[in-house]
Design a protein around this motif. Structure first.
Motif, PDB file in Angstrom:
ATOM      1  N   ARG A   4      14.982  98.141  56.886  1.00 31.91           N
ATOM      2  CA  ARG A   4      13.515  98.015  57.499  1.00 31.91           C
ATOM      3  C   ARG A   4      13.146  96.638  57.046  1.00 31.91           C
ATOM      4  O   ARG A   4      11.853  96.130  57.607  1.00 31.91           O
ATOM      5  CB  ARG A   4      12.555  99.009  56.682  1.00 31.91           C
ATOM      6  N   ARG A   5      13.638  96.081  56.064  1.00 39.50           N
ATOM      7  CA  ARG A   5      13.119  94.625  55.762  1.00 39.50           C
ATOM      8  C   ARG A   5      13.332  93.483  56.727  1.00 39.50           C
ATOM      9  O   ARG A   5      14.492  93.527  57.440  1.00 39.50           O
ATOM     10  CB  ARG A   5      13.792  94.128  54.451  1.00 39.50           C
ATOM     11  N   THR A   6      12.279  92.855  56.941  1.00 40.31           N
ATOM     12  CA  THR A   6      12.537  91.599  57.847  1.00 40.31           C
ATOM     13  C   THR A   6      12.793  90.226  57.044  1.00 40.31           C
ATOM     14  O   THR A   6      12.266  89.883  56.215  1.00 40.31           O
ATOM     15  CB  THR A   6      11.090  91.405  58.492  1.00 40.31           C
ATOM     16  N   ILE A   7      14.070  89.838  57.200  1.00 41.97           N
ATOM     17  CA  ILE A   7      14.610  88.662  56.583  1.00 41.97           C
ATOM     18  C   ILE A   7      13.955  87.445  57.306  1.00 41.97           C
ATOM     19  O   ILE A   7      14.153  87.235  58.482  1.00 41.97           O
ATOM     20  CB  ILE A   7      16.050  88.484  56.703  1.00 41.97           C
ATOM     21  N   VAL A   8      13.311  86.518  56.606  1.00 38.79           N
ATOM     22  CA  VAL A   8      12.533  85.417  56.935  1.00 38.79           C
ATOM     23  C   VAL A   8      13.533  84.193  56.899  1.00 38.79           C
ATOM     24  O   VAL A   8      13.755  83.372  57.756  1.00 38.79           O
ATOM     25  CB  VAL A   8      11.244  85.136  56.242  1.00 38.79           C
ATOM     26  N   LEU A   9      14.144  84.200  55.806  1.00 39.61           N
ATOM     27  CA  LEU A   9      15.137  82.895  55.427  1.00 39.61           C
ATOM     28  C   LEU A   9      15.892  83.176  54.278  1.00 39.61           C
ATOM     29  O   LEU A   9      15.684  84.316  53.917  1.00 39.61           O
ATOM     30  CB  LEU A   9      14.301  81.568  55.460  1.00 39.61           C
ATOM     31  N   GLU A  10      17.050  82.578  54.449  1.00 35.85           N
ATOM     32  CA  GLU A  10      18.049  82.502  53.407  1.00 35.85           C
ATOM     33  C   GLU A  10      18.417  81.088  52.562  1.00 35.85           C
ATOM     34  O   GLU A  10      18.162  80.143  53.196  1.00 35.85           O
ATOM     35  CB  GLU A  10      19.436  83.011  54.095  1.00 35.85           C
ATOM     36  N   SER A  11      18.791  81.270  51.453  1.00 38.63           N
ATOM     37  CA  SER A  11      19.401  80.334  50.815  1.00 38.63           C
ATOM     38  C   SER A  11      20.759  80.796  50.096  1.00 38.63           C
ATOM     39  O   SER A  11      20.980  81.728  50.666  1.00 38.63           O
ATOM     40  CB  SER A  11      18.391  79.781  49.440  1.00 38.63           C
ATOM     41  N   GLU A  12      21.341  79.823  49.579  1.00 38.86           N
ATOM     42  CA  GLU A  12      22.677  80.060  49.018  1.00 38.86           C
ATOM     43  C   GLU A  12      22.822  81.661  48.439  1.00 38.86           C
ATOM     44  O   GLU A  12      23.890  82.407  48.531  1.00 38.86           O
ATOM     45  CB  GLU A  12      23.280  78.907  48.153  1.00 38.86           C
ATOM     46  N   ARG A  13      22.078  81.983  47.447  1.00 40.37           N
ATOM     47  CA  ARG A  13      21.935  83.360  46.887  1.00 40.37           C
ATOM     48  C   ARG A  13      20.920  84.162  47.062  1.00 40.37           C
ATOM     49  O   ARG A  13      21.085  85.079  46.357  1.00 40.37           O
ATOM     50  CB  ARG A  13      22.057  82.905  45.334  1.00 40.37           C
ATOM     51  N   LEU A  14      19.946  83.709  47.999  1.00 42.45           N
ATOM     52  CA  LEU A  14      18.873  84.474  48.146  1.00 42.45           C
ATOM     53  C   LEU A  14      18.379  84.939  49.487  1.00 42.45           C
ATOM     54  O   LEU A  14      18.467  84.155  50.429  1.00 42.45           O
ATOM     55  CB  LEU A  14      17.748  83.804  47.552  1.00 42.45           C
ATOM     56  N   LEU A  15      17.791  86.067  49.573  1.00 36.51           N
ATOM     57  CA  LEU A  15      17.168  86.490  50.940  1.00 36.51           C
ATOM     58  C   LEU A  15      15.718  86.464  50.620  1.00 36.51           C
ATOM     59  O   LEU A  15      15.234  87.094  49.638  1.00 36.51           O
ATOM     60  CB  LEU A  15      17.861  88.001  51.318  1.00 36.51           C
ATOM     61  N   PHE A  16      15.055  86.033  51.715  1.00 41.95           N
ATOM     62  CA  PHE A  16      13.517  86.172  51.775  1.00 41.95           C
ATOM     63  C   PHE A  16      13.078  87.042  52.735  1.00 41.95           C
ATOM     64  O   PHE A  16      13.447  86.732  53.514  1.00 41.95           O
ATOM     65  CB  PHE A  16      13.101  84.709  52.258  1.00 41.95           C
ATOM     66  N   THR A  17      12.528  87.999  51.945  1.00 37.98           N
ATOM     67  CA  THR A  17      12.054  89.260  53.071  1.00 37.98           C
ATOM     68  C   THR A  17      10.360  89.434  53.128  1.00 37.98           C
ATOM     69  O   THR A  17       9.727  89.181  52.301  1.00 37.98           O
ATOM     70  CB  THR A  17      12.748  90.580  52.872  1.00 37.98           C
ATOM     71  N   THR A  18       9.807  90.000  54.079  1.00 32.99           N
ATOM     72  CA  THR A  18       8.669  90.376  54.086  1.00 32.99           C
ATOM     73  C   THR A  18       8.132  91.481  53.258  1.00 32.99           C
ATOM     74  O   THR A  18       9.051  92.410  53.067  1.00 32.99           O
ATOM     75  CB  THR A  18       8.108  90.530  55.470  1.00 32.99           C
ATOM     76  N   GLN A  68       3.699  84.412  53.717  1.00 32.37           N
ATOM     77  CA  GLN A  68       3.346  85.134  52.662  1.00 32.37           C
ATOM     78  C   GLN A  68       4.285  84.580  51.621  1.00 32.37           C
ATOM     79  O   GLN A  68       5.105  83.583  51.704  1.00 32.37           O
ATOM     80  CB  GLN A  68       3.419  86.333  52.880  1.00 32.37           C
ATOM     81  N   TYR A  69       3.902  84.905  50.205  1.00 32.91           N
ATOM     82  CA  TYR A  69       5.094  84.685  49.073  1.00 32.91           C
ATOM     83  C   TYR A  69       6.005  85.866  49.243  1.00 32.91           C
ATOM     84  O   TYR A  69       5.801  86.876  48.664  1.00 32.91           O
ATOM     85  CB  TYR A  69       4.239  84.683  47.782  1.00 32.91           C
ATOM     86  N   TRP A  70       7.079  85.446  50.080  1.00 34.64           N
ATOM     87  CA  TRP A  70       8.029  86.490  50.180  1.00 34.64           C
ATOM     88  C   TRP A  70       8.625  87.034  49.278  1.00 34.64           C
ATOM     89  O   TRP A  70       8.924  86.306  48.023  1.00 34.64           O
ATOM     90  CB  TRP A  70       9.117  85.838  51.679  1.00 34.64           C
ATOM     91  N   ALA A  71       9.060  88.345  49.366  1.00 34.20           N
ATOM     92  CA  ALA A  71       9.935  89.092  48.358  1.00 34.20           C
ATOM     93  C   ALA A  71      11.536  88.453  48.200  1.00 34.20           C
ATOM     94  O   ALA A  71      12.085  88.229  49.358  1.00 34.20           O
ATOM     95  CB  ALA A  71      10.055  90.586  48.566  1.00 34.20           C
ATOM     96  N   LEU A  72      12.033  88.116  47.187  1.00 34.76           N
ATOM     97  CA  LEU A  72      13.202  87.549  46.910  1.00 34.76           C
ATOM     98  C   LEU A  72      14.341  88.621  46.715  1.00 34.76           C
ATOM     99  O   LEU A  72      14.037  89.249  45.618  1.00 34.76           O
ATOM    100  CB  LEU A  72      13.191  86.371  46.017  1.00 34.76           C
ATOM    101  N   PHE A  73      15.431  88.633  47.076  1.00 32.31           N
ATOM    102  CA  PHE A  73      16.500  89.698  46.703  1.00 32.31           C
ATOM    103  C   PHE A  73      17.984  88.618  46.651  1.00 32.31           C
ATOM    104  O   PHE A  73      18.218  87.651  47.521  1.00 32.31           O
ATOM    105  CB  PHE A  73      16.691  90.593  47.770  1.00 32.31           C
ATOM    106  N   GLN A  74      18.652  89.057  45.427  1.00 35.33           N
ATOM    107  CA  GLN A  74      20.106  88.430  45.359  1.00 35.33           C
ATOM    108  C   GLN A  74      20.872  88.961  46.765  1.00 35.33           C
ATOM    109  O   GLN A  74      20.685  90.032  46.880  1.00 35.33           O
ATOM    110  CB  GLN A  74      20.845  88.841  44.226  1.00 35.33           C
ATOM    111  N   LYS A  75      21.522  87.904  47.374  1.00 29.87           N
ATOM    112  CA  LYS A  75      22.243  88.347  48.561  1.00 29.87           C
ATOM    113  C   LYS A  75      23.434  89.349  48.115  1.00 29.87           C
ATOM    114  O   LYS A  75      23.751  90.065  48.966  1.00 29.87           O
ATOM    115  CB  LYS A  75      22.998  87.108  49.195  1.00 29.87           C
ATOM    116  N   ASP A  76      24.181  89.194  46.977  1.00 28.92           N
ATOM    117  CA  ASP A  76      25.247  89.598  46.844  1.00 28.92           C
ATOM    118  C   ASP A  76      24.933  91.021  46.120  1.00 28.92           C
ATOM    119  O   ASP A  76      25.967  91.985  46.176  1.00 28.92           O
ATOM    120  CB  ASP A  76      26.249  88.940  45.875  1.00 28.92           C
TER     121      ASP A  76
END
Length: 179
Positions: A4-18, A68-76
């Motif tokens: 259900r998460r909307t991914i806004v952007l990604e970095s090397e190790r992180l996913l930014f979601t709403t 927003q201050y998006w929620a961050l998750f480790q990609k792996d």
């Protein structure tokens, strides 16, 4: 991570979601931890109602402002890391405020720097902002270091309503960005 998460952007190790209404446990893991909230609040602990209000504020900000201050998750591993993102600061001048806050299990691992750099790039390249501003608790030397590494320049000090402290205040214009 739930689909259900909307991914806004990604970095090397992180996913930014709403954030969404189901994120109560994540909100409490971040804003309910007194070691984390001491950097953003005058009280040691945010109440359950205050944490719920923060979550609702982020959800509403995304609806109203598209950031927003998006929620961050480790990609792996899909482990929750904290939040990083933007809020409007001076909409008529296209200036946004950068903010980041990590769960204490993720301090000192470079996630804040990585997340903040990704959001700076997103702000200038995707949103076309004219400038970014940021502040931090006066005792938070890690945040100070990150902002300087990103190219922010301290412009003054301002009293933060949430903490009651005088905080360093920084500005970054696109031509001063580190990338």
């Amino acid at each position: 991570m739930k689909s259900r998460r909307t991914i806004v952007l990604e970095s090397e190790r992180l996913l930014f979601t709403t954030w969404d209404e189901e994120d109560h446990a994540l909100a409490f893991a971040l804003w309910g931890d007194h070691e984390v909230t001491r950097w953003i609040s005058h009280s040691d602990v945010l109440s359950e109602e205050e944490v719920e209000a923060r979550l609702a504020q982020e959800i509403e900000r995304e609806k109203q402002e598209g950031v927003q201050y998006w929620a961050l998750f480790q990609k792996d591993s899909d482990v929750f890391v904290g939040c990083c993102g933007l809020c409007t600061y001076e909409p008529d001048k296209n200036i946004y405020e950068l903010g980041f806050l990590l769960t204490r299990d993720h301090w000192g691992q470079g996630y804040a720097q990585e997340a903040a750099q990704a959001v700076v790039d997103y702000a200038f390249e995707q949103l076309g902002v004219s400038a970014l501003v940021a502040g931090h608790h006066p005792d938070d030397q890690a945040a100070c270091h990150i902002l300087i590494q990103l190219g922010f320049e301290q412009t003054d000090e301002r009293r933060d309503k949430a903490t009651g402290t005088m905080q360093p205040f920084y500005t970054l214009r696109k031509n001063n960005s580190t990338r």
